[in-house]
Design an enzyme around this catalytic site. Structure first.
Site, PDB file in Angstrom:
ATOM      1  N   THR A 172       0.809  -1.213   0.000  1.00 46.61           N
ATOM      2  CA  THR A 172       0.000   0.000   0.000  1.00 46.61           C
ATOM      3  C   THR A 172       0.845   1.267   0.000  1.00 46.61           C
ATOM      4  O   THR A 172       0.321   2.360  -0.152  1.00 46.61           O
ATOM      5  CB  THR A 172      -0.948   0.032   1.222  1.00 46.61           C
ATOM      6  OG1 THR A 172      -0.136  -0.060   2.404  1.00 46.61           O
ATOM      7  CG2 THR A 172      -1.923  -1.126   1.201  1.00 46.61           C
ATOM      8  N   GLY A 173       2.160   1.127   0.139  1.00 45.20           N
ATOM      9  CA  GLY A 173       3.033   2.298   0.083  1.00 45.20           C
ATOM     10  C   GLY A 173       3.187   2.789  -1.355  1.00 45.20           C
ATOM     11  O   GLY A 173       2.755   2.133  -2.311  1.00 45.20           O
ATOM     12  N   LYS A 215      -3.787  -2.665   7.124  1.00 49.09           N
ATOM     13  CA  LYS A 215      -4.527  -2.367   5.895  1.00 49.09           C
ATOM     14  C   LYS A 215      -5.218  -3.605   5.331  1.00 49.09           C
ATOM     15  O   LYS A 215      -5.622  -3.627   4.171  1.00 49.09           O
ATOM     16  CB  LYS A 215      -3.566  -1.795   4.831  1.00 49.09           C
ATOM     17  CG  LYS A 215      -2.849  -0.503   5.239  1.00 49.09           C
ATOM     18  CD  LYS A 215      -3.730   0.720   5.095  1.00 49.09           C
ATOM     19  CE  LYS A 215      -3.088   1.970   5.666  1.00 49.09           C
ATOM     20  NZ  LYS A 215      -2.072   2.573   4.799  1.00 49.09           N
ATOM     21  N   THR A 264      14.232  -2.098  -0.700  1.00 51.35           N
ATOM     22  CA  THR A 264      14.602  -0.981   0.171  1.00 51.35           C
ATOM     23  C   THR A 264      16.108  -0.683   0.200  1.00 51.35           C
ATOM     24  O   THR A 264      16.919  -1.597   0.235  1.00 51.35           O
ATOM     25  CB  THR A 264      14.115  -1.298   1.598  1.00 51.35           C
ATOM     26  OG1 THR A 264      12.782  -1.777   1.512  1.00 51.35           O
ATOM     27  CG2 THR A 264      14.203  -0.091   2.506  1.00 51.35           C
ATOM     28  N   HIS A 305      43.074   1.036   7.077  1.00 55.13           N
ATOM     29  CA  HIS A 305      44.070   0.000   6.861  1.00 55.13           C
ATOM     30  C   HIS A 305      43.469  -1.399   6.983  1.00 55.13           C
ATOM     31  O   HIS A 305      43.818  -2.295   6.231  1.00 55.13           O
ATOM     32  CB  HIS A 305      45.210   0.180   7.846  1.00 55.13           C
ATOM     33  CG  HIS A 305      45.860   1.524   7.717  1.00 55.13           C
ATOM     34  ND1 HIS A 305      46.544   1.881   6.578  1.00 55.13           N
ATOM     35  CD2 HIS A 305      45.895   2.588   8.535  1.00 55.13           C
ATOM     36  CE1 HIS A 305      46.996   3.123   6.724  1.00 55.13           C
ATOM     37  NE2 HIS A 305      46.613   3.581   7.908  1.00 55.13           N
ATOM     38  N   GLU A 313      31.202  -2.949 -10.040  1.00 62.13           N
ATOM     39  CA  GLU A 313      31.505  -1.635  -9.463  1.00 62.13           C
ATOM     40  C   GLU A 313      32.784  -1.773  -8.662  1.00 62.13           C
ATOM     41  O   GLU A 313      33.155  -2.875  -8.271  1.00 62.13           O
ATOM     42  CB  GLU A 313      30.407  -1.237  -8.463  1.00 62.13           C
ATOM     43  CG  GLU A 313      29.304  -0.412  -9.023  1.00 62.13           C
ATOM     44  CD  GLU A 313      28.262  -0.102  -7.949  1.00 62.13           C
ATOM     45  OE1 GLU A 313      28.608  -0.085  -6.747  1.00 62.13           O
ATOM     46  OE2 GLU A 313      27.112   0.141  -8.335  1.00 62.13           O
TER      47      GLU A 313
END
Lengths: 368, 288, 368, 288
Positions: free
Chosen positions: B17-18, B43, B96, B246, B208
């Site tokens: 519901t977010g 909810k 998230t 280090h 990355e």
């Protein structure tokens, strides 16, 4: 977030890890009592303070205040000293090394211990660094202390002291959401193991559950702090091209590409995964404060929609009266609408990264 | 056959519901994913995109889900992930970002030692074009095909998938591993799956700087991967991180930089593209 | 080990489980301040004190002292009342039930919650008791509170209160090595959930790590306490045959067999797995204090050697001048030497249990 | 084939220099068990019965043990058990009594979810006559044969094994599950092993009052055990325990008493001996 030595040592004491007797002084007058010989240590979030003169000895209140005065006036590797730690001077028989950190590769905490402490641990040969990968479901039980004690050369009471320090340090590591806890040197002094220094790095994402820890501002520039508070991942760099992109990976790839084209970025700014005109618009505020000579916007629209971004760019150009060159790459959801809006506002807009950067290159060459 | 999930995977969304949960559930349904239920405490009884919402995962189990998308605020992620695993939901994708490191460690440790698959945290999820999608990758960039993509980034993944699609390379599966230091899947985990997957003929890795996941992937490829692999590494220009000091350097001992990763890939016979848009051309050389 | 209600409630408060305001009084004069209406509750390690008059109400210091005086003079189901708990009287809207214990069968903690509290939980039908088996590797996360709240009919703020109580109670359960923590009733009073009673059972084997908990003596007879302190598992029973055996299972089987033969044991005494003359000898000391009419010794020697046991028996007979009938069964390591030593000392000794008990039976029948 | 351990099982003893550890190691060696090393912190370098002693399990791993006997004081058992499991020792027998309940819970939980076998705490161990012994059962009572025995008691086990041997019933394996409330193995776990074991033809269970392990065993036997089973239950005469009060009673709901256990066994076709010495005669009726 790095903690200052004295903050780390406060946590050590809270968890039963022995530290020297001492106190923090923010100004020379905070020093009112000195017993025997003491060491006065600069509190800065950088290494190498010893070589820079940030560690001095004293034997009286007057002398300690004088040394504190000198140290508090210093700047060490660009870091202003904001406090000193005044501690009893330990009789050092031997210096050891001990740390716990998260090993990304094994996805587990790693303990490192060495009988060669007091120096930068990178300078110690690998075979003198004893590693133990913690199984997080088992944790640090006393047997871990026995395994490492044996390798470190501790037996009897020293092995017991070391085991206790290790178990307590691991509790601190877990309960305070640390990325790293390090004791270098761990000192043997009159039969006792004592943490003579501390390095503690706390996971910033967990600070909400450690209200006793205040965020240290020292690690960021004022502009970075300002932009971060406004919700942007923002880092100042030393070039002249302002950069706005979405997603950390794409932003990094944008900086990489600029450099490969011989262009130097002024900043890293990641818009994040939102879809808002204002967020795009306000990103320009911080980029402009860094005084770039041109701005590159590189958006691959997924969650973020290209027309929204276009509106944000146009609003920024109006509101901040930007007359620098702005080159935009807009691709993804609603890309054509977005590029058309920009073209109507007189802003170059490309569908792909390569052409945008080539255009920027030609602009910058023209401007030189 | 497909990797981790397929067209039969029954998905619930924790935090449906977010704002994020609701938007991306809709996109997933449009993509063809079977979103069978949502969970938001308090909810229960609502519907989102016609999907029934429950207060607890326990109640949502009547729909026999085997995967979940977790789109709740960072401080509730640990609770949500364990709620899903307690009830036996096999695939746990965490959208998230900013999940506390030690929470991620607990979730991933439990998952790995009990046979659960965690995707993320802080990644765009998994997409199997033509079959299903769990996560937030934009629907329009995909085309069904034979190239498997695994990436530590979000948007950069889309950039590269888009370039693949535009150049005629469809995808068998695209997995965003997540940008955090602790993630449920590393390159090595997914390489094993890609090598076994019948639908996959070639592999693209988007790495990355930081950590040694790419170097370990290169080692693994040398010994275990027969399919062609190409790579891109973001962050060549970044200054080395200072935070772990280090001690951090000891773990990596010179690894972790872009140079180290590129060198490792090259030694494993994996060509590394200099620019993101070069991936299709680099791929063409090893996969015809 | 059972804790008194007030001890359990001290732990509740330490862990953030709400309790009524109150204090303990060991004598009426300990009550010096009473605000509004209070309840004065007998502190005894047995149930049913309400029905026995161990719970009374008062509205002034004088009245509370009077009630305390009455209660402190009581004996409830054989338990002397050694203190009272004086607490604010709660306005009770509804009574619930909540407990956590170890389920041996699943080898995991089990939470039980019911909206029908304030009565004996055994009288509540199974379908009104909501059970949740805790996975100890996951523990009690907030979702467990949500699952049970839903079933208990709590929503909004009450669900939050209940979840917090549950999480805190589980922490107490784990950290204090509890076998059982029980709140019955958990009361809804003016919008707050409050633990109106407490039952906490601590694992005796873990008491060494809970120095704040003193062992409660009340659950044992003086003779049991004395024998336990000397290291014997010893329980008084109501028959007339003193029993000494080794191993809990064999001792139980010995008592069972006596009863099946119509003989009544006076005690349970397990020698344990040692091999010592003195331990055998001293066991007789406690059995004799229970004034039995005969003594049965049933030893299967594994670790314990039969000749050692024989020496112990003979030493006891001499030292304690025992003239009761002693029937011995000795089997296992060195059994023949042992039986011979006993025979030489004039004590019946058998190689198997059956014949020993049949002999005892005939002795007891002859003595009647 | 044999149950859990066999003649090749390589055993270490944690706490070998203590009174119990030393004595029982000697007895195990006499029985033919391969005791390859001992561990006592601070006593590394010693020898006990010619067996080398180390300070840590890590060092003892050079002997490639696959089982351990833990004979250390109760408060050190958790440490010792996790030390063994951290190093991958598959079978962990805990001799020690009075181990804190929650320590046992942690040990057993970890073991069960990671494939380790815990025997005990507070039991006499496991004996496979003619092959090996880990534990404290007296050597002289055994005879190699076809009857498997599982028991919650110590001495009572010896009593019954002795009676079996005297009556010509040798044993394929004898396991003391341990007398504590949380033990690594329950009757159901070992019944599964006994049913599969080629060397076992008949089964003796020695139960006790308390808990519901016997009732669960009876249920399991009905459905899954084809071999003849007989039982003895100790504690018919004991007054019901009061400690766990009403909450404890809810879990068992009338089970846990000797009557309930005997009834359950009888319903599962398992004859229950009234006296311990009757076991061989009762066995004779179902196993010829």
């Amino acid at each position: 977030m790095n903690l200052y030595e004295y903050q780390g040592k406060e946590l050590f004491r809270k968890y039963g890890v022995p530290t020297p007797q001492g106190f923090v002084a923010y100004k020379p007058e905070d020093i009112v009592n000195v017993e025997g010989e003491v060491v006065v240590k600069a509190q800065v979030l950088t290494g190498g303070r010893g070589k820079s003169g940030g560690v001095k000895f004293a034997s009286s209140v007057e002398e300690a205040r004088q040394k504190a005065r000198e140290i508090l006036a210093m700047e060490i590797k660009g870091h202003k000293v904001h406090a000193v730690l005044v501690e009893e001077k330990l009789k050092i028989e031997k210096e050891y090394y001990l740390s716990i950190l998260i090993d990304r590769s094994t996805r587990a905490p790693l303990i490192m211990a060495s009988p060669e402490g007091g120096v930068e641990i990178e300078s110690v040969p690998d075979e003198k660094i004893y590693k133990y990968s913690v199984n997080p479901e088992i944790g640090v039980q006393p047997f871990v202390g026995r395994i490492l004690s044996k390798k470190m050369g501790f037996s009897g009471d020293l092995a017991k002291q070391f085991t206790k320090i290790l178990i307590n340090l691991y509790r601190l590591f877990r309960e305070y959401d640390a990325e790293l806890v390090e004791i270098n040197p761990l000192v043997l002094s009159e039969g006792k193991l004592i943490a003579a220094d501390s390095k503690v790095v706390i996971d910033t994402d967990s600070l909400y559950r450690h209200p006793d820890l205040e965020e240290n501002a020292e690690e960021k520039t004022p502009l970075e702090l300002e932009a971060n508070k406004a919700g942007y991942a923002f880092v100042e760099l030393d070039g002249n091209i302002g950069v706005i992109a979405n997603g950390a990976g794409l932003t990094m790839a944008t900086l990489d590409t600029l450099l490969l084209y011989g262009l130097k970025p002024r900043n890293f700014l990641d818009l994040g995964g939102t879809d808002s005109v204002d967020i795009t618009k306000n990103a320009f505020r911080y980029v402009l404060k860094a005084n770039p000579q041109a701005i590159l916007v590189n958006i691959f629209g997924g969650v973020t929609k290209c027309d929204t971004v276009a509106q944000g760019i146009i609003a920024a150009k109006d509101e901040f009266k930007i007359d620098l060159p702005i080159v935009v790459r807009l691709s993804g959801v609603h890309e054509e609408e977005g590029r058309k809006m920009l073209a109507d506002a007189g802003i170059h807009a490309f569908a792909d990264m390569r052409h945008a950067i080539e255009k920027l290159k030609s602009i910058m060459e023209g401007s030189q | 056959m497909s990797v981790i999930v397929d067209e039969n995977t029954r998905i619930i969304v924790q935090g449906i519901t977010g704002h994020q949960g609701s938007f991306h559930s809709g996109e997933m349904i449009k993509f063809g994913a079977k979103v069978v239920a949502g969970v938001t405490p308090g909810k229960g009884g609502m519907k989102v995109h016609d999907v029934p919402v429950y207060d607890t995962v326990e109640e949502a189990m009547v729909h026999e889900p085997d995967a979940t998308m977790i789109a709740v605020p960072a401080r509730f992620v640990k609770d949500a992930a364990f709620e899903a695993m307690y009830h036996g939901i096999r695939v746990v994708y965490i959208l998230t970002e900013k999940v506390p490191l030690h929470d991620a460690l607990e979730i991933v440790t439990y998952a790995r030692s009990h046979g659960y698959v965690v995707i993320g945290p802080n990644g765009p999820g998994i997409t199997v074009p033509g079959k299903t999608k769990i996560g937030i990758m934009p629907n329009h960039i995909f085309r069904k095909g034979t190239v498997a993509v695994a990436s530590r980034s979000g948007t950069l993944t889309y950039e590269i998938v888009n370039a693949l699609t535009l150049n005629g390379y469809g995808q068998s599966v695209v997995i965003g591993l997540g940008g955090d230091r602790i993630t449920g899947l590393n390159f090595v985990d997914v390489l094993e799956l890609f090598e076994k997957d019948d639908d996959t003929e070639a592999i693209v890795l988007v790495g990355e700087i930081g950590g040694t996941a790419e170097e370990e992937a290169a080692e693994y490829i040398k010994k275990n991967v027969s399919k062609p692999v190409v790579a891109y590494i973001a962050g060549r220009s970044a200054p080395p991180g200072k935070r772990m000091g280090h001690a951090g350097a000891i773990i990596t001992r010179g690894k972790g930089t872009a140079e180290s990763k590129i060198k490792a890939f090259n030694e494993a016979g994996v060509p590394v593209a200099e620019f993101p848009w070069e991936i299709p051309q680099v791929l063409e050389k090893v996969y015809k």
